[in-house]
Design a protein around this motif. Structure first.
Motif, PDB file in Angstrom:
ATOM      1  N   UNK A  64       0.823  -1.094  -0.056  1.00 19.14           N
ATOM      2  CA  UNK A  64      -0.070   0.015   0.074  1.00 19.14           C
ATOM      3  C   UNK A  64       0.811   1.272  -0.049  1.00 19.14           C
ATOM      4  N   UNK A  65       2.147   1.073   0.246  1.00 24.97           N
ATOM      5  CA  UNK A  65       2.965   2.424   0.406  1.00 24.97           C
ATOM      6  C   UNK A  65       3.463   2.778  -0.863  1.00 24.97           C
ATOM      7  N   UNK A  66       3.199   4.141  -0.972  1.00 26.91           N
ATOM      8  CA  UNK A  66       4.071   4.759  -2.110  1.00 26.91           C
ATOM      9  C   UNK A  66       5.379   4.274  -2.669  1.00 26.91           C
ATOM     10  N   UNK A  67       5.689   3.832  -4.026  1.00 29.19           N
ATOM     11  CA  UNK A  67       6.827   3.143  -4.005  1.00 29.19           C
ATOM     12  C   UNK A  67       7.858   4.125  -4.222  1.00 29.19           C
TER      13      UNK A  67
ATOM     14  N   UNK B 121      -3.641   5.491   3.041  1.00 27.65           N
ATOM     15  CA  UNK B 121      -4.560   5.475   4.024  1.00 27.65           C
ATOM     16  C   UNK B 121      -6.096   4.823   3.600  1.00 27.65           C
ATOM     17  N   UNK B 122      -6.330   4.869   2.351  1.00 30.77           N
ATOM     18  CA  UNK B 122      -7.523   4.438   1.881  1.00 30.77           C
ATOM     19  C   UNK B 122      -7.187   2.770   1.898  1.00 30.77           C
ATOM     20  N   UNK B 123      -6.007   2.456   1.390  1.00 33.13           N
ATOM     21  CA  UNK B 123      -5.927   0.989   1.395  1.00 33.13           C
ATOM     22  C   UNK B 123      -5.807   0.239   2.720  1.00 33.13           C
ATOM     23  N   UNK B 124      -5.320   1.081   3.596  1.00 30.53           N
ATOM     24  CA  UNK B 124      -5.000   0.457   5.180  1.00 30.53           C
ATOM     25  C   UNK B 124      -6.662   0.451   5.733  1.00 30.53           C
ATOM     26  N   UNK B 125      -7.586   1.366   5.228  1.00 27.28           N
ATOM     27  CA  UNK B 125      -8.783   1.200   6.093  1.00 27.28           C
ATOM     28  C   UNK B 125      -9.461   0.307   5.292  1.00 27.28           C
TER      29      UNK B 125
ATOM     30  N   UNK C 201      -1.549  11.769   1.144  1.00 23.57           N
ATOM     31  CA  UNK C 201      -1.566  10.486   0.608  1.00 23.57           C
ATOM     32  C   UNK C 201      -0.137   9.737   0.452  1.00 23.57           C
ATOM     33  N   UNK C 202       0.557  10.032   1.632  1.00 22.09           N
ATOM     34  CA  UNK C 202       1.918   9.516   1.592  1.00 22.09           C
ATOM     35  C   UNK C 202       2.115   8.844   2.921  1.00 22.09           C
ATOM     36  N   UNK C 203       2.964   8.143   3.106  1.00 26.38           N
ATOM     37  CA  UNK C 203       3.381   7.612   4.471  1.00 26.38           C
ATOM     38  C   UNK C 203       4.150   8.202   5.369  1.00 26.38           C
ATOM     39  N   UNK C 204       4.154   7.860   6.659  1.00 31.74           N
ATOM     40  CA  UNK C 204       4.845   8.736   7.762  1.00 31.74           C
ATOM     41  C   UNK C 204       6.437   8.215   7.873  1.00 31.74           C
ATOM     42  N   UNK C 205       6.998   8.400   6.718  1.00 30.77           N
ATOM     43  CA  UNK C 205       8.539   7.993   6.906  1.00 30.77           C
ATOM     44  C   UNK C 205       9.192   9.136   5.901  1.00 30.77           C
TER      45      UNK C 205
ATOM     46  N   UNK D  70      -8.163  -2.600   3.786  1.00 32.15           N
ATOM     47  CA  UNK D  70      -7.629  -4.198   4.153  1.00 32.15           C
ATOM     48  C   UNK D  70      -7.393  -4.342   5.701  1.00 32.15           C
ATOM     49  N   UNK D  71      -7.157  -3.213   6.691  1.00 31.50           N
ATOM     50  CA  UNK D  71      -6.751  -3.562   7.858  1.00 31.50           C
ATOM     51  C   UNK D  71      -7.667  -2.880   8.967  1.00 31.50           C
ATOM     52  N   UNK D  72      -8.023  -1.774   8.807  1.00 35.10           N
ATOM     53  CA  UNK D  72      -9.076  -1.267   9.703  1.00 35.10           C
ATOM     54  C   UNK D  72      -8.856   0.535   9.721  1.00 35.10           C
ATOM     55  N   UNK D  73      -9.478   0.851  10.382  1.00 34.20           N
ATOM     56  CA  UNK D  73      -9.445   2.701  10.135  1.00 34.20           C
ATOM     57  C   UNK D  73      -8.355   3.174  10.875  1.00 34.20           C
ATOM     58  N   UNK D  74      -7.422   3.927  10.259  1.00 38.57           N
ATOM     59  CA  UNK D  74      -6.069   4.307  10.612  1.00 38.57           C
ATOM     60  C   UNK D  74      -6.291   5.622  11.192  1.00 38.57           C
ATOM     61  N   UNK D  75      -7.647   6.145  11.416  1.00 34.78           N
ATOM     62  CA  UNK D  75      -7.570   7.639  11.722  1.00 34.78           C
ATOM     63  C   UNK D  75      -7.151   7.721  13.206  1.00 34.78           C
ATOM     64  N   UNK D  76      -6.770   8.791  13.653  1.00 39.45           N
ATOM     65  CA  UNK D  76      -6.230   9.258  15.018  1.00 39.45           C
ATOM     66  C   UNK D  76      -7.063  10.332  15.413  1.00 39.45           C
ATOM     67  N   UNK D  77      -7.641  10.383  16.556  1.00 38.46           N
ATOM     68  CA  UNK D  77      -8.491  11.496  17.014  1.00 38.46           C
ATOM     69  C   UNK D  77      -7.821  11.790  18.366  1.00 38.46           C
ATOM     70  N   UNK D  78      -7.292  12.921  18.540  1.00 40.02           N
ATOM     71  CA  UNK D  78      -6.777  13.179  20.064  1.00 40.02           C
ATOM     72  C   UNK D  78      -8.160  13.414  20.841  1.00 40.02           C
TER      73      UNK D  78
END
Ligand SMILES: NC(=O)c1ccc[n+]([C@@H]2O[C@H](COP(=O)([O-])OP(=O)(O)OC[C@H]3O[C@@H](n4cnc5c(N)ncnc54)[C@H](O)[C@@H]3O)[C@@H](O)[C@H]2O)c1
Length: 358
Positions: free
Chosen positions: A196-199, A339-343, A270-274, A345-353
């Motif tokens: 799912x991560x951008x190449x 984030x759409x692909x993670x949602x 629409x990018x990953x956190x690295x 296939x894996x679960x809602x990635x959202x973070x709410x403080x």
């Protein structure tokens, strides 16, 4: 004061090497981790000077007993729920990554001799990184921009640590890699996540032994109240495309990973956190970088040994399976939507403080 170092998550990827490093330095090490079958098995072969205290860090009474009984001079806090497992269990992740950190910090602060607190964080706290818009490597002074449950809970934990009255050090790790083939993430979730991560998303890897070195060094070095970026030297600067291609090539399977989708140059999110990281200050203070990317790949090739030859024959099959199991198989569009692909296939990635009143 004692020279006991308490390592939470001491049976994890980083923890097991950190325990080894501390033991090799002749220090007394206490591992605090969950009593799972895998951890119990691993506890049979601890290095000399290391012992285990089975502890669920989400249980404040257990943490109180652990810290009072061991009276550590330093705590290396590694225990956490990480990606991609975190997307399936966000509530557990909040209890471990945030609430347990708060409990541990509060109990450490109340010790007669409060320990130094070395806190494991991540480059994820800087949020999604579009390399077209943010070409420079990250520095510790860049603003935090959490978006998902992982980066969000890591930010919340850092805030707890940094507002404590302990002698804290925050270490933000890049992508931690190991040559231990048995530790490679080969689950279906890990493969979908990777696809799912951008190449062309940037990531800076680091050998887990160098991370362990940094953790151990941070317990004594002159780095109190510093935030240090822990990644390998510049040979570890990759994109996800080049990283996975390099790994499979080292295993004798060049081309086994199908090419992923690039990130959307017009999107900030629409990018990953690295990203790539400026490790100058961390290296100056901790002298932890010992394994280059080519060292790691040469070791990986040697460890895999003769199996490289039959493995090569599997390349077309592996490539076809990975393509069909990939996050974007038959999906419309040309760019990655991590984030759409993670949602999906894996679960809602959202973070709410959480709000103050919650
Ligand atoms: N692996 C990476 O690439 C990476 C990158 C950046 C930051 N980090 C950070 O480094 C730290 C270590 O990561 P890792 O890769 O070793 O993770 P890991 O998943 O291999 O290890 C985490 C350990 O924490 C333990 N743990 C989980 N819940 C617990 C609880 N309630 N009580 C006690 N122990 C518990 C687990 O049993 C496990 O041994 C984490 O804080 C992570 O966020 C890791």
């Amino acid at each position: 004061m004692s020279d006991t170092v308490l390592v939470t998550g001491g049976f994890g990827l980083v923890g097991s090497q950190t325990v080894r490093r501390l033991a090799a330095q002749g220090r007394r090490v206490v591992i605090a981790d969950l009593e799972t079958p895998a951890n119990v098995k691993a506890s049979a072969t601890l290095p000399r000077g290391a012992e285990v205290r089975w502890t669920d860090l989400t249980d404040a009474e257990q943490v109180q007993r652990l810290v009072s009984d061991t009276a550590p001079s330093a705590i290396i806090h590694l225990a956490a729920i990480i990606a991609p497992a975190i997307y399936r269990i966000p509530k557990v992740a909040r209890r471990v990554n945030v609430d347990a950190t708060a409990t541990l910090v509060r109990i450490a602060e109340a010790q007669p001799n409060p320990p130094r607190f070395v806190h494991a964080s991540s480059n994820a706290v800087f949020g999604p990184r579009n390399p077209h818009r943010t070409p420079d490597p990250l520095t510790a002074d860049d603003p935090m921009r959490p978006v998902d449950i992982y980066s969000g809970t890591k930010v919340e934990a850092e805030e707890i640590v940094q507002s404590s009255n302990l002698e804290w050090v925050v270490l933000r790790f890049g992508g931690v890699l190991t040559n231990d083939l048995s530790a490679l993430p080969l689950s279906t979730d890990a493969m979908v996540f990777q696809s799912a991560l951008p190449s062309d998303n940037r990531v800076q890897s680091v050998d887990v032994r160098d991370v362990a070195w940094a953790c151990a060094a941070a317990t004594t070095a002159d780095v109190v109240h510093e935030i240090l970026l822990i990644a390998g030297d510049e040979s570890h600067r990759h994109t996800y495309g080049s990283l996975s291609a390099g790994l499979v090539a080292a295993l004798g399977m060049p081309g086994a990973f199908p090419p992923g989708r690039p990130g959307d140059p017009e999107s900030d999110d629409a990018w990953f956190v690295t990203d790539w990281m400026d490790t100058t200050r961390a290296q100056e203070a901790l002298q932890f970088q010992h394994y280059s990317w080519s060292d790691m790949m040469a070791e990986l090739t040697e460890t895999f040994g003769w199996k490289r030859h039959p493995a090569r024959l599997l390349v077309p099959v592996v490539r076809a399976v990975m393509k069909r199991r990939g996050a974007y198989w038959k999906a419309p569009g040309v760019y990655a939507d991590p984030w759409g692909a993670i949602r999906a296939n894996l679960g809602d990635p959202a973070w709410v403080r959480p709000t103050e009143s919650a």
